[in-house]
Design an enzyme around this catalytic site. Structure first.
Site, PDB file in Angstrom:
ATOM      1  N   LYS A 155     -12.321  -2.006   6.780  1.00 16.15           N
ATOM      2  CA  LYS A 155     -11.603  -2.919   7.679  1.00 16.15           C
ATOM      3  C   LYS A 155     -12.120  -2.787   9.114  1.00 16.15           C
ATOM      4  O   LYS A 155     -12.613  -3.746   9.664  1.00 16.15           O
ATOM      5  CB  LYS A 155     -10.100  -2.682   7.605  1.00 16.15           C
ATOM      6  CG  LYS A 155      -9.448  -3.364   6.403  1.00 16.15           C
ATOM      7  CD  LYS A 155      -9.161  -2.446   5.258  1.00 16.15           C
ATOM      8  CE  LYS A 155      -8.605  -3.166   4.048  1.00 16.15           C
ATOM      9  NZ  LYS A 155      -7.794  -2.301   3.217  1.00 16.15           N
ATOM     10  N   TRP A 187       0.829  -1.207   0.000  1.00 16.78           N
ATOM     11  CA  TRP A 187       0.000   0.000   0.000  1.00 16.78           C
ATOM     12  C   TRP A 187       0.860   1.252   0.000  1.00 16.78           C
ATOM     13  O   TRP A 187       0.550   2.228  -0.686  1.00 16.78           O
ATOM     14  CB  TRP A 187      -0.994  -0.007   1.159  1.00 16.78           C
ATOM     15  CG  TRP A 187      -1.989  -1.138   1.040  1.00 16.78           C
ATOM     16  CD1 TRP A 187      -2.138  -2.189   1.883  1.00 16.78           C
ATOM     17  CD2 TRP A 187      -2.949  -1.337  -0.008  1.00 16.78           C
ATOM     18  NE1 TRP A 187      -3.134  -3.024   1.430  1.00 16.78           N
ATOM     19  CE2 TRP A 187      -3.647  -2.529   0.283  1.00 16.78           C
ATOM     20  CE3 TRP A 187      -3.292  -0.619  -1.166  1.00 16.78           C
ATOM     21  CZ2 TRP A 187      -4.668  -3.028  -0.539  1.00 16.78           C
ATOM     22  CZ3 TRP A 187      -4.305  -1.110  -1.984  1.00 16.78           C
ATOM     23  CH2 TRP A 187      -4.975  -2.303  -1.672  1.00 16.78           C
ATOM     24  N   ASP A 234      -1.833   6.671   6.294  1.00 14.82           N
ATOM     25  CA  ASP A 234      -2.854   5.746   5.795  1.00 14.82           C
ATOM     26  C   ASP A 234      -3.130   4.765   6.930  1.00 14.82           C
ATOM     27  O   ASP A 234      -2.300   3.903   7.224  1.00 14.82           O
ATOM     28  CB  ASP A 234      -2.325   5.022   4.547  1.00 14.82           C
ATOM     29  CG  ASP A 234      -3.292   3.945   4.046  1.00 14.82           C
ATOM     30  OD1 ASP A 234      -4.370   3.748   4.667  1.00 14.82           O
ATOM     31  OD2 ASP A 234      -2.971   3.301   3.028  1.00 14.82           O
TER      32      ASP A 234
HETATM   33  C1  LIG Z   1      -7.218  -1.904   2.088  1.00 13.65           C
HETATM   34  C2  LIG Z   1      -6.145  -0.871   2.120  1.00 13.65           C
HETATM   35  C3  LIG Z   1      -6.023   0.120   1.138  1.00 13.65           C
HETATM   36  C4  LIG Z   1      -6.919   0.160  -0.078  1.00 13.65           C
HETATM   37  O1  LIG Z   1      -8.151   0.621   0.272  1.00 13.65           O
HETATM   38  P1  LIG Z   1      -9.292   0.884  -0.832  1.00 13.65           P
HETATM   39  O2  LIG Z   1     -10.357   1.462   0.047  1.00 13.65           O
HETATM   40  O3  LIG Z   1      -9.632  -0.417  -1.427  1.00 13.65           O
HETATM   41  O4  LIG Z   1      -8.755   1.850  -1.808  1.00 13.65           O
HETATM   42  C5  LIG Z   1      -5.052   1.074   1.290  1.00 13.65           C
HETATM   43  N1  LIG Z   1      -4.202   1.066   2.329  1.00 13.65           N
HETATM   44  C6  LIG Z   1      -4.272   0.115   3.292  1.00 13.65           C
HETATM   45  C7  LIG Z   1      -3.313   0.147   4.428  1.00 13.65           C
HETATM   46  C8  LIG Z   1      -5.238  -0.879   3.207  1.00 13.65           C
HETATM   47  O5  LIG Z   1      -5.311  -1.823   4.156  1.00 13.65           O
END
Ligand SMILES: *Cc1c(COP(=O)(O)O)cnc(C)c1O
Length: 359
Positions: free
Chosen positions: A195, A102, A171
């Site tokens: 999540k 990511w 993030d």
């Molecule tokens: C799941 C995830 C993403 C991607 O998220 P989307 O909502 O599908 O764009 C980005 N960063 C992390 C750390 C993730 O776990």
């Protein structure tokens, strides 16, 4: 009713209590005779839902004054672009820490937009098996970007870097509200909801208020923090049902005793799994012990063949979602807030049983 032991990485388990409440309100939201999905986002009722979600977010997470909570769309992935587009001028440079897939995507997206990006620390050369502890802070950086929890590799920051005057951006998609944090350390936090916070389709952005003024005027409307923030996340039709569910999840977090209590349960769940892994040679953790995630527990078995069998037999025990990400293989159990302790216990006893019969 059947509820499976759900270790999906995302979209992931939601609290049963929340689903039940949503179910009970689905046809008739609080005597209004319609569901939240069917009501106008301009109605007083929805307004109180979205403002309630915002204020609960502030309350549960302990967000100090001077921050705004936005609800956006496009997932965390759109934030990979929104962050540099809003916060990086033509001549600015941003620093990134690369701790996994990511982070890599966030870096590539900023580069693709022609932004100056410096990767100041990385664990790539060791297969992203740890969180770098030496993170240089350059005073000339417009911001430093980190990924708090690496969903695919199973690593998580134990402590966040002290960046002094350099704004810290995070993030937090896969570990937001898994434990109390000091929000004032950050200038911007973003997280896809699917999540730990609700269904997919909503992205939470927590941003220091003064940054709303930085967005360039020529940005596409839906990418502009200034416009989305200025309109209270209601420039256009927001993902109303997702925001309603986030509010419910936050109420559930509060009822559980808040983030301190939630962290305690999360640590208990993670410890059960890591102890099971460490107790034998059969299972092998994939990351350095001090970087282990309490949200995504990754491990290997002696062979890929056994891993395949493990996944298949787990399914026969109503245990799903334990297949590692396709880019790395192995086993991954995602144990987000809503995954009950009971499910983790079931997984651990399945692991013991599987080793007894295949070890
Ligand atoms: C799941 C995830 C993403 C991607 O998220 P989307 O909502 O599908 O764009 C980005 N960063 C992390 C750390 C993730 O776990």
């Amino acid at each position: 009713m059947k509820r499976i032991h759900n270790f999906n990485a995302g979209p992931a388990a939601l609290p049963l209590e929340v689903l039940q409440e949503v179910q009970s309100e689905l046809l008739d939201y609080q005597g209004e005779g319609l569901s939240v999905m069917e009501m106008s986002h301009r109605s007083a009722t929805f307004d109180s839902i979205i403002r309630g979600a915002e204020s609960l977010m502030k309350e549960v997470m302990g967000i100090p004054d001077g921050y705004r909570v936005l609800f956006m769309q496009g997932g965390a992935t759109l934030q990979f672009a929104a962050v540099p587009l809003n916060l990086l001028g033509e001549t600015d440079t941003a620093d990134y820490v690369n701790t996994g897939s990511w982070s890599t995507k966030a870096i590539k997206e900023a580069q693709k937009l022609g932004k100056n990006v410096r990767v100041v620390a990385s664990s790539e050369e060791e297969g992203f098996t740890y969180i770098p502890t030496e993170i240089p802070v350059n005073e000339d950086a417009a911001y430093l970007h980190i990924t708090s929890n690496n969903t695919i590799f199973g690593t998580q920051y134990a402590n966040y870097p002290d960046t002094g005057n350099v704004p810290l951006i995070c993030d937090m998609s896969s570990d937001i509200n898994c434990r109390p944090i000091d929000v004032s350390q950050f200038d911007l936090i973003y997280a896809g909801a699917q999540k730990n916070m609700g269904p997919s389709g909503v992205t939470i952005v927590i941003i220091r208020e003064e940054w709303l003024d930085k967005s360039p005027k020529n940005l596409p409307t839906m990418l502009s923090y200034n416009i989305i923030g200025g309109k209270g996340s209601m420039y256009n039709t927001p993902p109303t049902f997702g925001i309603y569910m986030i509010k419910k999840v936050l109420e559930w977090m509060k009822a559980r005793g808040g983030l301190q209590a939630i962290e305690q349960i999360n640590r208990e769940k993670a410890e059960l799994l890591y102890n099971a892994i460490d107790a034998t040679e059969f299972y092998r953790g994939t990351v350095k012990a001090d970087s282990r995630s309490i949200m995504n527990v990754t491990f290997r078995l002696p062979s890929e063949e056994l891993e395949k069998q493990f996944i298949a037999e787990a399914a026969r025990h109503d245990i799903i979602g334990v297949k590692g990400h396709r880019s790395v293989g192995g086993i991954r159990a995602s144990i987000y807030n809503a995954v009950p302790l009971e499910s983790v216990k079931v997984l651990v006893s399945f692991m013991n049983e599987f080793e007894r019969t295949h070890g």
